[in-house]
Write a protein that holds these residues in place. Sequence first.
Motif, mmCIF file in Angstrom:
data_model
loop_
_atom_site.group_PDB
_atom_site.id
_atom_site.type_symbol
_atom_site.label_atom_id
_atom_site.label_comp_id
_atom_site.label_asym_id
_atom_site.label_seq_id
_atom_site.Cartn_x
_atom_site.Cartn_y
_atom_site.Cartn_z
ATOM 1 N N ARG B 4 68.901 -92.793 50.142
ATOM 2 C CA ARG B 4 69.222 -91.761 51.181
ATOM 3 C C ARG B 4 69.909 -90.891 50.328
ATOM 4 O O ARG B 4 70.941 -91.030 50.228
ATOM 5 C CB ARG B 4 70.028 -92.265 52.205
ATOM 6 N N LYS B 5 69.431 -89.578 50.287
ATOM 7 C CA LYS B 5 70.037 -88.503 49.850
ATOM 8 C C LYS B 5 70.023 -87.329 50.862
ATOM 9 O O LYS B 5 69.339 -87.134 51.440
ATOM 10 C CB LYS B 5 69.269 -87.444 48.693
ATOM 11 N N ARG B 7 70.240 -83.749 52.184
ATOM 12 C CA ARG B 7 69.640 -82.443 51.785
ATOM 13 C C ARG B 7 70.111 -81.499 52.538
ATOM 14 O O ARG B 7 70.216 -81.526 53.866
ATOM 15 C CB ARG B 7 68.238 -82.652 51.923
ATOM 16 N N ILE B 37 69.600 -77.061 48.530
ATOM 17 C CA ILE B 37 68.366 -76.124 48.482
ATOM 18 C C ILE B 37 68.936 -74.889 48.655
ATOM 19 O O ILE B 37 69.393 -74.596 49.484
ATOM 20 C CB ILE B 37 67.082 -76.372 49.420
ATOM 21 N N GLN B 43 68.360 -63.341 53.449
ATOM 22 C CA GLN B 43 67.572 -64.534 54.436
ATOM 23 C C GLN B 43 67.256 -64.100 56.086
ATOM 24 O O GLN B 43 68.434 -64.039 56.408
ATOM 25 C CB GLN B 43 67.704 -65.938 54.264
ATOM 26 N N MET B 47 63.361 -67.094 58.175
ATOM 27 C CA MET B 47 63.128 -67.660 56.675
ATOM 28 C C MET B 47 63.919 -68.871 56.606
ATOM 29 O O MET B 47 63.456 -70.064 55.997
ATOM 30 C CB MET B 47 63.571 -66.475 55.632
ATOM 31 N N GLU B 50 62.108 -71.808 58.642
ATOM 32 C CA GLU B 50 61.014 -72.242 57.864
ATOM 33 C C GLU B 50 61.389 -72.999 56.724
ATOM 34 O O GLU B 50 60.619 -74.190 56.349
ATOM 35 C CB GLU B 50 60.177 -71.000 57.502
ATOM 36 N N ALA B 51 62.419 -72.582 55.879
ATOM 37 C CA ALA B 51 62.751 -73.314 54.780
ATOM 38 C C ALA B 51 63.527 -74.731 55.240
ATOM 39 O O ALA B 51 63.063 -75.922 54.602
ATOM 40 C CB ALA B 51 63.948 -72.765 53.950
ATOM 41 N N LEU B 53 62.618 -76.440 57.566
ATOM 42 C CA LEU B 53 61.404 -77.467 58.195
ATOM 43 C C LEU B 53 60.731 -77.807 56.823
ATOM 44 O O LEU B 53 60.630 -79.241 56.738
ATOM 45 C CB LEU B 53 60.595 -76.574 59.041
ATOM 46 N N GLN B 54 60.310 -76.925 56.032
ATOM 47 C CA GLN B 54 59.583 -77.418 54.838
ATOM 48 C C GLN B 54 60.321 -78.329 53.859
ATOM 49 O O GLN B 54 59.895 -79.460 53.345
ATOM 50 C CB GLN B 54 59.208 -76.134 54.094
ATOM 51 N N GLU B 55 61.744 -78.052 53.969
ATOM 52 C CA GLU B 55 62.530 -78.916 52.957
ATOM 53 C C GLU B 55 63.080 -80.318 53.786
ATOM 54 O O GLU B 55 63.575 -81.108 53.255
ATOM 55 C CB GLU B 55 63.743 -78.217 52.173
ATOM 56 N N ASP B 56 62.850 -80.466 54.997
ATOM 57 C CA ASP B 56 63.405 -81.406 55.986
ATOM 58 C C ASP B 56 64.897 -81.824 55.709
ATOM 59 O O ASP B 56 65.111 -82.922 55.512
ATOM 60 C CB ASP B 56 62.275 -82.703 55.609
ATOM 61 N N ASN B 83 61.484 -75.691 66.501
ATOM 62 C CA ASN B 83 60.612 -76.333 65.392
ATOM 63 C C ASN B 83 60.727 -77.957 65.484
ATOM 64 O O ASN B 83 60.123 -78.543 64.848
ATOM 65 C CB ASN B 83 60.970 -75.860 64.008
ATOM 66 N N GLY B 84 61.628 -78.483 66.495
ATOM 67 C CA GLY B 84 61.738 -79.753 66.868
ATOM 68 C C GLY B 84 62.957 -80.561 65.878
ATOM 69 O O GLY B 84 62.933 -81.638 65.643
ATOM 70 N N GLN B 85 63.589 -79.351 65.151
ATOM 71 C CA GLN B 85 64.677 -80.021 64.306
ATOM 72 C C GLN B 85 66.075 -79.988 65.069
ATOM 73 O O GLN B 85 66.940 -79.369 64.338
ATOM 74 C CB GLN B 85 64.707 -78.911 63.021
#
Lengths: 334, 136
Positions: B4-5, B7, B37, B43, B47, B50-51, B53-56, B83-85
């Motif tokens: 587990r890292k 992020r 990240i 930004q 943006m 979106e990032a 989400l893509q990077e979870d 977005n559900g996050q």
Amino acid sequence: MTGKQDLVESVLAGKRLPLARLLTLVENDAPEGRAALDQLFTHTGRAHLIGVTGSPGSGKSSLVNQIALALRNPTDGKPARSVAIVAVDPTSPFTGGAVLGDRVRMRDLAGDPGIFIRSMASRGALGGLSRATTGVVQALDAAGFDIVLVETVGAGQSEVDIARLAHTTLVIEAPGMGDDIQAIKAGILEIADILVINKADHPGVDSTVRALRAMLELGHPTHHRAAAGSTAVLWIPPVLQTIATKSEGIGELVDAIYRHAAYLHETGAWQLRDRIRLQSELEQLVQLELTARWQDSVSPELLQATLSMIEARQISPYQAAIQLTHPLPEPHSG
Amino acid sequence: MTERKIRVLIAKPGLDGHDRGAKVIARALRDAGMEVIYTGLRQTPEMIAEAALQEDVDAVGISILSGAHMVLVPRVLDLLRANGQDGVRVFVGGIIPENDVPGLIAAGVTAVYGPGTPTTQVVEEITRAVLHPEQA
Ligand SMILES: Nc1nc2c(ncn2[C@@H]2O[C@H](COP(=O)(O)OP(=O)(O)OP(=O)(O)O)[C@@H](O)[C@H]2O)c(=O)[nH]1
Ligand SMILES: [Mg+2]
């Protein structure tokens, strides 16, 4: 998103958060991730996998940004392609952490639903491509992206790994390599399908391009000839010039990528590369699985006793290895 | 094997071109073993979401000096939720007037850090908020 089945279905339906979560599970080598990949595997094999490697700072991320933009906005009547990008940066060997900064150069791609960018740390992979990268690329392939671009640091093993993973490998260098050209030549000539001298606005471009072309004419690496029993069709890696920061030379680069894909299809090299990649993946996984089974099954006492015998020169390490792995242990449980 | 890292996305919205603080935090988080990240300057909230989400990511750190925090930060929180996050923890660093802090916390920010906050404190609080969200 409750169960494994939901996860697989959501990914196949193109939902982005489930895809992002799957990528995390795959990166963490979690059992749910592996199970999902097992089910998704039948949906893979469609994407064009493109590796992007080259020296640090040569402009890989900036070019990935430009290539993706061009693929999304074709000017020649070709359909727009959906593009996934995997950008791998090194994990710090001291802390296990990483700063993943490739997205900084890809801001032009923001807001486009046909783009998905994922940053990855190399984690345990010794100087090479993270093992999880293969799984991440499979997940993106199954999710339906037409093209998957994988950016990796051009250092040692990762260059070879990326060439094995990809259908098309781009090697990006900057001008002014001068005397270093001899040093990098061996590695890049073996793996490059397309050579790009980026930063063509810097001095020394022409001599760098000339030197690389001269070296390419001296020898064609074997895999370029491996086309379905034919020696007539030969892919000679083009040497292109780009200025990523001014979008110059991008059309030619994207054309070369399409030409390489066509070459792979026409000659049967596409399937050949697919087979080589899957074979090496299989071999790697068999090794890991067998090692895990063996580690589960061997008793520490027996291991210690055997080591003592080797130290006392009573048996050789090879004899000991045969004894310790016979018979082969049962499937590994976790 | 399962590793587990944590992020974390570090984002720098607004028009000012100063990201030294963001980079210092990014390095401190990396040195604490996290995967950071880094998305660079200017930004938009869209943006950033979106990032994220893509990077979870588990957490988003927003570094902000321009004074537009009362607009930009709630917008990021709204987009993350849309977005559900909902589970993503949001931290804000920069020059934030004392009076604005309660409003940001009420909007869903986990913590606000002024200039000179020790990086060790930031690391500790992000780690705790991500690994033990029930205590935060
Ligand atoms: N002058 C010039 N600068 C460029 C060009 N392409 C990229 N750069 C700059 O070179 C620097 C590095 O670019 P990146 O795209 O991050 O390079 P990279 O190879 O991805 O770097 P790493 O991922 O760190 O290895 C940035 O400051 C870019 O703006 C170019 O064609 N000309
Ligand atoms: Mg890069």
